[in-house]
Scaffold this motif. Structure first.
Motif, PDB file in Angstrom:
ATOM      1  N   GLN A  57      -9.631  47.525 -66.692  1.00  0.00           N
ATOM      2  CA  GLN A  57     -10.183  46.190 -66.837  1.00  0.00           C
ATOM      3  C   GLN A  57     -11.671  46.131 -66.498  1.00  0.00           C
ATOM      4  N   MET A  58     -12.233  47.253 -66.068  1.00  0.00           N
ATOM      5  CA  MET A  58     -13.676  47.356 -65.844  1.00  0.00           C
ATOM      6  C   MET A  58     -14.207  48.534 -66.649  1.00  0.00           C
ATOM      7  N   ARG A  59     -15.460  48.426 -67.079  1.00  0.00           N
ATOM      8  CA  ARG A  59     -16.072  49.567 -67.752  1.00  0.00           C
ATOM      9  C   ARG A  59     -16.114  50.758 -66.789  1.00  0.00           C
ATOM     10  N   PRO A  60     -15.848  51.964 -67.288  1.00  0.00           N
ATOM     11  CA  PRO A  60     -15.959  53.144 -66.423  1.00  0.00           C
ATOM     12  C   PRO A  60     -17.385  53.317 -65.940  1.00  0.00           C
ATOM     13  N   GLY A  61     -17.536  53.922 -64.770  1.00  0.00           N
ATOM     14  CA  GLY A  61     -18.856  53.995 -64.155  1.00  0.00           C
ATOM     15  C   GLY A  61     -19.411  55.394 -64.003  1.00  0.00           C
ATOM     16  N   LEU A  62     -20.715  55.455 -63.885  1.00  0.00           N
ATOM     17  CA  LEU A  62     -21.405  56.701 -63.573  1.00  0.00           C
ATOM     18  C   LEU A  62     -21.118  57.098 -62.130  1.00  0.00           C
ATOM     19  N   THR A  63     -20.950  56.090 -61.283  1.00  0.00           N
ATOM     20  CA  THR A  63     -20.549  56.308 -59.899  1.00  0.00           C
ATOM     21  C   THR A  63     -19.556  55.215 -59.520  1.00  0.00           C
ATOM     22  N   GLY A  64     -18.909  55.393 -58.368  1.00  0.00           N
ATOM     23  CA  GLY A  64     -17.920  54.410 -57.929  1.00  0.00           C
ATOM     24  C   GLY A  64     -17.406  54.749 -56.541  1.00  0.00           C
ATOM     25  N   LEU A  65     -16.419  54.004 -56.080  1.00  0.00           N
ATOM     26  CA  LEU A  65     -15.851  54.247 -54.752  1.00  0.00           C
ATOM     27  C   LEU A  65     -15.293  55.657 -54.636  1.00  0.00           C
ATOM     28  N   TRP A  66     -14.720  56.149 -55.714  1.00  0.00           N
ATOM     29  CA  TRP A  66     -14.154  57.499 -55.747  1.00  0.00           C
ATOM     30  C   TRP A  66     -15.251  58.528 -55.466  1.00  0.00           C
ATOM     31  N   GLN A  67     -16.404  58.352 -56.097  1.00  0.00           N
ATOM     32  CA  GLN A  67     -17.479  59.333 -55.994  1.00  0.00           C
ATOM     33  C   GLN A  67     -18.149  59.339 -54.624  1.00  0.00           C
ATOM     34  N   ILE A  68     -18.199  58.209 -53.943  1.00  0.00           N
ATOM     35  CA  ILE A  68     -18.862  58.182 -52.639  1.00  0.00           C
ATOM     36  C   ILE A  68     -17.869  58.435 -51.506  1.00  0.00           C
ATOM     37  N   SER A  69     -16.613  58.709 -51.861  1.00  0.00           N
ATOM     38  CA  SER A  69     -15.570  58.881 -50.840  1.00  0.00           C
ATOM     39  C   SER A  69     -14.941  60.262 -50.847  1.00  0.00           C
ATOM     40  N   GLY A  70     -15.571  61.229 -51.521  1.00  0.00           N
ATOM     41  CA  GLY A  70     -15.036  62.583 -51.471  1.00  0.00           C
ATOM     42  C   GLY A  70     -14.847  63.248 -52.816  1.00  0.00           C
ATOM     43  N   ARG A  71     -14.937  62.510 -53.899  1.00  0.00           N
ATOM     44  CA  ARG A  71     -14.820  63.048 -55.257  1.00  0.00           C
ATOM     45  C   ARG A  71     -13.592  63.941 -55.415  1.00  0.00           C
ATOM     46  N   SER A  72     -13.764  65.196 -55.771  1.00  0.00           N
ATOM     47  CA  SER A  72     -12.630  66.062 -56.085  1.00  0.00           C
ATOM     48  C   SER A  72     -11.798  66.432 -54.861  1.00  0.00           C
ATOM     49  N   ASN A  73     -12.274  66.116 -53.654  1.00  0.00           N
ATOM     50  CA  ASN A  73     -11.480  66.364 -52.456  1.00  0.00           C
ATOM     51  C   ASN A  73     -10.342  65.363 -52.305  1.00  0.00           C
ATOM     52  N   LEU A  74     -10.384  64.279 -53.080  1.00  0.00           N
ATOM     53  CA  LEU A  74      -9.368  63.237 -52.975  1.00  0.00           C
ATOM     54  C   LEU A  74      -8.149  63.573 -53.815  1.00  0.00           C
ATOM     55  N   ALA A  75      -6.968  63.211 -53.311  1.00  0.00           N
ATOM     56  CA  ALA A  75      -5.750  63.286 -54.111  1.00  0.00           C
ATOM     57  C   ALA A  75      -5.801  62.179 -55.158  1.00  0.00           C
ATOM     58  N   TRP A  76      -5.077  62.356 -56.264  1.00  0.00           N
ATOM     59  CA  TRP A  76      -5.076  61.352 -57.323  1.00  0.00           C
ATOM     60  C   TRP A  76      -4.646  59.989 -56.794  1.00  0.00           C
ATOM     61  N   GLU A  77      -3.651  59.965 -55.936  1.00  0.00           N
ATOM     62  CA  GLU A  77      -3.167  58.693 -55.395  1.00  0.00           C
ATOM     63  C   GLU A  77      -4.268  57.960 -54.641  1.00  0.00           C
ATOM     64  N   ASP A  78      -5.063  58.704 -53.866  1.00  0.00           N
ATOM     65  CA  ASP A  78      -6.168  58.076 -53.120  1.00  0.00           C
ATOM     66  C   ASP A  78      -7.274  57.621 -54.059  1.00  0.00           C
ATOM     67  N   ALA A  79      -7.588  58.426 -55.078  1.00  0.00           N
ATOM     68  CA  ALA A  79      -8.617  58.051 -56.040  1.00  0.00           C
ATOM     69  C   ALA A  79      -8.196  56.795 -56.807  1.00  0.00           C
ATOM     70  N   LEU A  80      -6.925  56.744 -57.198  1.00  0.00           N
ATOM     71  CA  LEU A  80      -6.423  55.571 -57.913  1.00  0.00           C
ATOM     72  C   LEU A  80      -6.477  54.328 -57.031  1.00  0.00           C
ATOM     73  N   ARG A  81      -6.126  54.486 -55.760  1.00  0.00           N
ATOM     74  CA  ARG A  81      -6.160  53.349 -54.831  1.00  0.00           C
ATOM     75  C   ARG A  81      -7.573  52.791 -54.719  1.00  0.00           C
ATOM     76  N   LEU A  82      -8.569  53.674 -54.647  1.00  0.00           N
ATOM     77  CA  LEU A  82      -9.959  53.224 -54.560  1.00  0.00           C
ATOM     78  C   LEU A  82     -10.392  52.509 -55.842  1.00  0.00           C
ATOM     79  N   ASP A  83      -9.978  53.048 -56.995  1.00  0.00           N
ATOM     80  CA  ASP A  83     -10.328  52.402 -58.263  1.00  0.00           C
ATOM     81  C   ASP A  83      -9.724  51.006 -58.360  1.00  0.00           C
ATOM     82  N   LEU A  84      -8.468  50.865 -57.971  1.00  0.00           N
ATOM     83  CA  LEU A  84      -7.801  49.564 -58.044  1.00  0.00           C
ATOM     84  C   LEU A  84      -8.432  48.581 -57.067  1.00  0.00           C
ATOM     85  N   HIS A  85      -8.818  49.078 -55.895  1.00  0.00           N
ATOM     86  CA  HIS A  85      -9.495  48.214 -54.920  1.00  0.00           C
ATOM     87  C   HIS A  85     -10.815  47.719 -55.494  1.00  0.00           C
TER      88      HIS A  85
END
Length: 215
Positions: free
Chosen positions: A159-187
């Motif tokens: 429901q939002m345009r994809p971003g060049l950066t986001g909560l996922w990127q400033i919170s660990g990027r590839s170190n995050l599990a998918w579940e955590d990355a998804l939670r940040l995106d939904l937040h």
């Protein structure tokens, strides 16, 4: 992708649509200014790609964007030509879960590519995607189409345009599990505001310089 996935219902009222119009204006001005300011760095990175290994300068990949619309994301090439065909053979070495595919010491990545990924310089061409309206400066990262089986909660991130950066990127990027990355995106989608975008942009440069989860 089904019709529901391509056009998820938008929960935004008039006030938030006004905010999104301002967000789009910031995207246009910000992307144009950044392209001008970062042109010398982008040129140096492009030369590094050309000198390192033979192949095209840019890597184009279909990604899932706003409301499920597909588009071609632009990146400086960081892998050897033909690397996409080797993904299945490397599947057992995948170090992430869910809808992500990452290998810390991916043998397909070039020497220049490791340097570019370390500081996210390979993502700079996506400023063109921002100018074209396919992406925003801030938002959930666009996933490759083949990884984008969106259903349930994951559908909400479209429901939002994809971003060049986001909560996922400033919170660990590839170190995050998918579940955590998804939670940040939904937040992000549920609590979005211009203030949140500015806070994320402010934290992006330090996160890039640290290089946490960049591989």
């Amino acid at each position: 992708m089904g019709e529901a996935a391509r056009h998820p219902a938008a929960p935004f009222g008039h006030a938030r649509w006004t905010g999104r119009a301002v967000k789009r204006t910031i995207d246009l001005v910000g992307a144009a200014v950044l392209l001008l300011l970062l042109a010398p760095i982008l040129l140096a990175a492009a030369v590094a790609v050309r000198v390192d290994t033979p192949g095209p300068l840019l890597f184009r990949q279909r990604r899932t964007g706003w409301r499920g619309e597909e588009f071609q994301v632009l990146k400086l090439r960081t892998m050897r030509v033909g690397s996409e065909k080797l993904r299945e053979a490397l599947a057992a070495r995948n170090e992430t879960d869910g809808q992500l595919f990452k290998i810390r010491d991916d043998p397909r990545v070039t020497a220049a590519g490791r340097w570019l990924r370390r500081y996210s310089l390979d993502e700079l061409p996506q400023l063109v995607n921002v100018l074209k309206g396919q992406m925003s400066l801030v938002g959930p990262r666009p996933l490759p189409v083949e990884d984008s089986t969106f259903a349930g909660p994951a559908l909400h991130r479209l429901q939002m345009r994809p971003g060049l950066t986001g909560l996922w990127q400033i919170s660990g990027r590839s170190n995050l599990a998918w579940e955590d990355a998804l939670r940040l995106d939904l937040h992000y989608v549920d609590t979005w505001s211009l203030r949140l975008d500015l806070a994320i942009l402010f934290r992006t440069l330090p996160a890039v310089l640290r290089g946490d989860g960049a591989y």
